[in-house]
Design a protein around this motif. Structure first.
Motif, PDB file in Angstrom:
ATOM      1  N   MET A   1       0.844  -1.194   0.000  1.00 10.21           N
ATOM      2  CA  MET A   1       0.000   0.000   0.000  1.00 10.21           C
ATOM      3  C   MET A   1       0.879   1.243   0.000  1.00 10.21           C
ATOM      4  O   MET A   1       1.879   1.326   0.705  1.00 10.21           O
ATOM      5  N   ALA A   2       0.530   2.236  -0.832  1.00  6.80           N
ATOM      6  CA  ALA A   2       1.284   3.477  -0.890  1.00  6.80           C
ATOM      7  C   ALA A   2       1.237   4.185   0.462  1.00  6.80           C
ATOM      8  O   ALA A   2       0.223   4.189   1.144  1.00  6.80           O
ATOM      9  N   THR A   3       2.365   4.827   0.843  1.00  5.24           N
ATOM     10  CA  THR A   3       2.438   5.413   2.175  1.00  5.24           C
ATOM     11  C   THR A   3       1.519   6.611   2.341  1.00  5.24           C
ATOM     12  O   THR A   3       1.178   6.971   3.460  1.00  5.24           O
ATOM     13  N   PHE A   4       1.093   7.254   1.227  1.00  2.99           N
ATOM     14  CA  PHE A   4       0.165   8.365   1.393  1.00  2.99           C
ATOM     15  C   PHE A   4      -1.169   7.904   1.954  1.00  2.99           C
ATOM     16  O   PHE A   4      -1.942   8.712   2.484  1.00  2.99           O
ATOM     17  N   SER A   5      -1.446   6.584   1.861  1.00  4.83           N
ATOM     18  CA  SER A   5      -2.685   6.043   2.422  1.00  4.83           C
ATOM     19  C   SER A   5      -2.570   5.792   3.917  1.00  4.83           C
ATOM     20  O   SER A   5      -3.561   5.503   4.573  1.00  4.83           O
ATOM     21  N   LEU A   6      -1.363   5.884   4.453  1.00  6.66           N
ATOM     22  CA  LEU A   6      -1.117   5.555   5.847  1.00  6.66           C
ATOM     23  C   LEU A   6      -0.751   6.760   6.703  1.00  6.66           C
ATOM     24  O   LEU A   6      -1.047   6.794   7.885  1.00  6.66           O
ATOM     25  N   VAL A   7      -0.073   7.746   6.113  1.00  3.61           N
ATOM     26  CA  VAL A   7       0.507   8.833   6.889  1.00  3.61           C
ATOM     27  C   VAL A   7       0.202  10.170   6.234  1.00  3.61           C
ATOM     28  O   VAL A   7       0.343  10.320   5.027  1.00  3.61           O
ATOM     29  N   ASN A   8      -0.225  11.136   7.042  1.00  4.55           N
ATOM     30  CA  ASN A   8      -0.316  12.509   6.582  1.00  4.55           C
ATOM     31  C   ASN A   8       1.047  13.144   6.839  1.00  4.55           C
ATOM     32  O   ASN A   8       1.397  13.479   7.971  1.00  4.55           O
TER      33      ASN A   8
ATOM     34  N   ASP B   1       2.647   5.832  -7.861  1.00  5.96           N
ATOM     35  CA  ASP B   1       1.391   5.116  -7.692  1.00  5.96           C
ATOM     36  C   ASP B   1       0.317   5.699  -8.620  1.00  5.96           C
ATOM     37  O   ASP B   1       0.149   6.919  -8.720  1.00  5.96           O
ATOM     38  N   LYS B   2      -0.431   4.834  -9.303  1.00  7.33           N
ATOM     39  CA  LYS B   2      -1.425   5.289 -10.285  1.00  7.33           C
ATOM     40  C   LYS B   2      -2.522   6.119  -9.629  1.00  7.33           C
ATOM     41  O   LYS B   2      -2.881   7.204 -10.105  1.00  7.33           O
ATOM     42  N   ILE B   3      -3.088   5.606  -8.527  1.00  7.71           N
ATOM     43  CA  ILE B   3      -4.126   6.356  -7.826  1.00  7.71           C
ATOM     44  C   ILE B   3      -3.526   7.616  -7.198  1.00  7.71           C
ATOM     45  O   ILE B   3      -4.131   8.698  -7.235  1.00  7.71           O
ATOM     46  N   GLY B   4      -2.336   7.482  -6.636  1.00  8.21           N
ATOM     47  CA  GLY B   4      -1.673   8.638  -6.054  1.00  8.21           C
ATOM     48  C   GLY B   4      -1.433   9.740  -7.067  1.00  8.21           C
ATOM     49  O   GLY B   4      -1.562  10.932  -6.767  1.00  8.21           O
TER      50      GLY B   4
ATOM     51  N   ARG C   1       3.941  14.439 -12.694  1.00  9.06           N
ATOM     52  CA  ARG C   1       4.092  13.386 -13.696  1.00  9.06           C
ATOM     53  C   ARG C   1       4.052  12.010 -13.044  1.00  9.06           C
ATOM     54  O   ARG C   1       4.466  11.826 -11.897  1.00  9.06           O
ATOM     55  N   HIS C   2       3.564  11.051 -13.804  1.00  3.37           N
ATOM     56  CA  HIS C   2       3.378   9.686 -13.321  1.00  3.37           C
ATOM     57  C   HIS C   2       4.589   8.835 -13.678  1.00  3.37           C
ATOM     58  O   HIS C   2       4.953   8.709 -14.843  1.00  3.37           O
ATOM     59  N   GLY C   3       5.222   8.265 -12.667  1.00  2.00           N
ATOM     60  CA  GLY C   3       6.364   7.391 -12.886  1.00  2.00           C
ATOM     61  C   GLY C   3       7.316   7.437 -11.712  1.00  2.00           C
ATOM     62  O   GLY C   3       7.146   8.210 -10.771  1.00  2.00           O
ATOM     63  N   SER C   4       8.332   6.600 -11.769  1.00  2.00           N
ATOM     64  CA  SER C   4       9.324   6.550 -10.694  1.00  2.00           C
ATOM     65  C   SER C   4      10.370   7.634 -10.887  1.00  2.00           C
ATOM     66  O   SER C   4      10.566   8.153 -12.000  1.00  2.00           O
ATOM     67  N   CYS C   5      11.063   7.950  -9.815  1.00  2.00           N
ATOM     68  CA  CYS C   5      12.146   8.932  -9.886  1.00  2.00           C
ATOM     69  C   CYS C   5      13.221   8.471 -10.861  1.00  2.00           C
ATOM     70  O   CYS C   5      13.724   9.262 -11.665  1.00  2.00           O
ATOM     71  N   SER C   6      13.577   7.199 -10.814  1.00  2.44           N
ATOM     72  CA  SER C   6      14.632   6.687 -11.682  1.00  2.44           C
ATOM     73  C   SER C   6      14.257   6.767 -13.153  1.00  2.44           C
ATOM     74  O   SER C   6      15.116   6.884 -14.022  1.00  2.44           O
ATOM     75  N   GLU C   7      12.960   6.744 -13.440  1.00  2.48           N
ATOM     76  CA  GLU C   7      12.476   6.855 -14.821  1.00  2.48           C
ATOM     77  C   GLU C   7      12.348   8.311 -15.259  1.00  2.48           C
ATOM     78  O   GLU C   7      12.763   8.688 -16.370  1.00  2.48           O
ATOM     79  N   LEU C   8      11.773   9.151 -14.405  1.00  5.09           N
ATOM     80  CA  LEU C   8      11.416  10.511 -14.802  1.00  5.09           C
ATOM     81  C   LEU C   8      12.546  11.523 -14.653  1.00  5.09           C
ATOM     82  O   LEU C   8      12.714  12.404 -15.498  1.00  5.09           O
ATOM     83  N   LEU C   9      13.304  11.422 -13.560  1.00  5.12           N
ATOM     84  CA  LEU C   9      14.266  12.477 -13.256  1.00  5.12           C
ATOM     85  C   LEU C   9      15.382  12.610 -14.296  1.00  5.12           C
ATOM     86  O   LEU C   9      15.692  13.733 -14.718  1.00  5.12           O
ATOM     87  N   PRO C  10      16.010  11.509 -14.753  1.00  3.20           N
ATOM     88  CA  PRO C  10      17.061  11.674 -15.769  1.00  3.20           C
ATOM     89  C   PRO C  10      16.549  12.346 -17.045  1.00  3.20           C
ATOM     90  O   PRO C  10      17.237  13.199 -17.625  1.00  3.20           O
TER      91      PRO C  10
END
Length: 311
Positions: free
Chosen positions: A1-8, A69-72, A88-97
């Protein structure tokens, strides 16, 4: 589960203090080096707490947020507080470079805060190396991760496999124990960033500027620095080396949750020449562990006051 669903992520005392220290340091660098066009890169999640601070306290307009996360991602686009935040949708390793290689990414220095919700791994190491290699000059890199790294007797080997030659051959199991692993990681990761900048011959190198340990359920570390232009290297050193610099702290931020009354009464005793003692706290009508008293004394100027509001 994505952490945004657990912690503010906007409602954590020690995290809030850490955030204040980092942004106060970033403000000093932005002002002192005249970085008027600096942008912000990070993980906005649903609350965009750091993005709000970057805009309101540093005046940053151009901002780039990554959500894997897609929903995130859908919720982040809905919740972004300013239209200038590019989500943008994607991981840091994919998007940042890709972003750093784009005309937009090359157009300005960036304050990058890679605030991970996991411990050090291959993906994080690759992200850090790419930032050091590709970020425009005068960019500021801040990284947060937890201290989870397997069992103490296997941590030296794991660090060696992740970071290579910057890990001392004599790194002992004692230095990898739970009570020392934060300091060990902060030292080694700082060396890794410095070494990575030297390996690609960045003209201004890498200047360590952030070194903070704090408790957030699990021990956390924040580290990083600035990738100055050759012309700004000396000025950056003076800023980071000044007594007013807030990005490097010697004591972990480890405050327990305090009630509004406790925090207000403690704050009213400060600043003072003589340190507060447990007997002083008891005389006020309650009690705290000595380490918590010391931590409050050091960081009380940044202590947040949260309250429930009924509307």
């Amino acid at each position: 589960m994505a952490t945004f669903s657990l912690v503010n992520y906007s409602l954590r005392t020690n995290k809030s203090i850490q955030r204040s220290l980092v942004f106060e340091g970033a403000r000093s660098l932005k002002t002192g080096l005249k970085l008027s066009r600096i942008g912000y890169i990070g993980f906005g999640s649903l609350w965009f707490t750091d993005f709000l601070t970057a805009h309101k306290t540093l005046g940053i307009r151009e901002m780039f947020s990554m959500e894997m996360d897609k929903i995130g991602f859908a919720r982040a686009k809905f919740n972004r507080p300013f239209h200038t935040i590019d989500v943008r949708h994607g991981s840091c390793s994919e998007l940042l470079p890709k972003f750093l290689a784009s005309p937009e990414g090359k157009a300005r220095p960036w304050l990058l805060w890679l605030d991970y919700d996991k411990g050090l791994d291959e993906e994080i190491v690759d992200d850090l190396r790419r930032v050091v290699e590709d970020a425009p000059e005068n960019s500021i890199l801040v990284v947060t991760a937890n201290c989870k790294l397997g069992r103490p007797n296997g941590r030296a080997t794991r660090l060696k496999s992740l970071l290579g030659g910057v890990v001392p051959d004599e790194l002992s199991t004692d230095q990898c124990q739970d009570d020392k692993i934060a300091d060990t990681l902060l030292a080694i990761l700082t060396d890794f960033l410095t070494s990575s900048a030297a390996a690609v011959a960045r003209p201004g190198g890498f200047l360590p500027a952030f070194r903070i340990a704090y408790q957030d359920g699990t021990p956390m570390i924040t580290f990083g620095g600035i990738l100055p232009s050759k012309q700004n290297a000396e000025a950056a050193k003076k800023i980071v080396g000044s007594r007013a610099w807030t990005g490097i702290v010697s004591r972990p931020i480890a405050l327990p949750p305090l009630t509004l009354r406790e925090a207000a009464i403690l704050q009213a005793q400060l600043p003072r020449k003589r340190p507060l003692r447990k007997t002083d706290i008891r005389a006020l009508g309650f009690d705290l562990e000595t380490e918590h008293v010391r931590s409050f004394e050091k960081f009380y100027r940044y202590y947040p006051f949260f309250a429930q509001v009924s509307v």
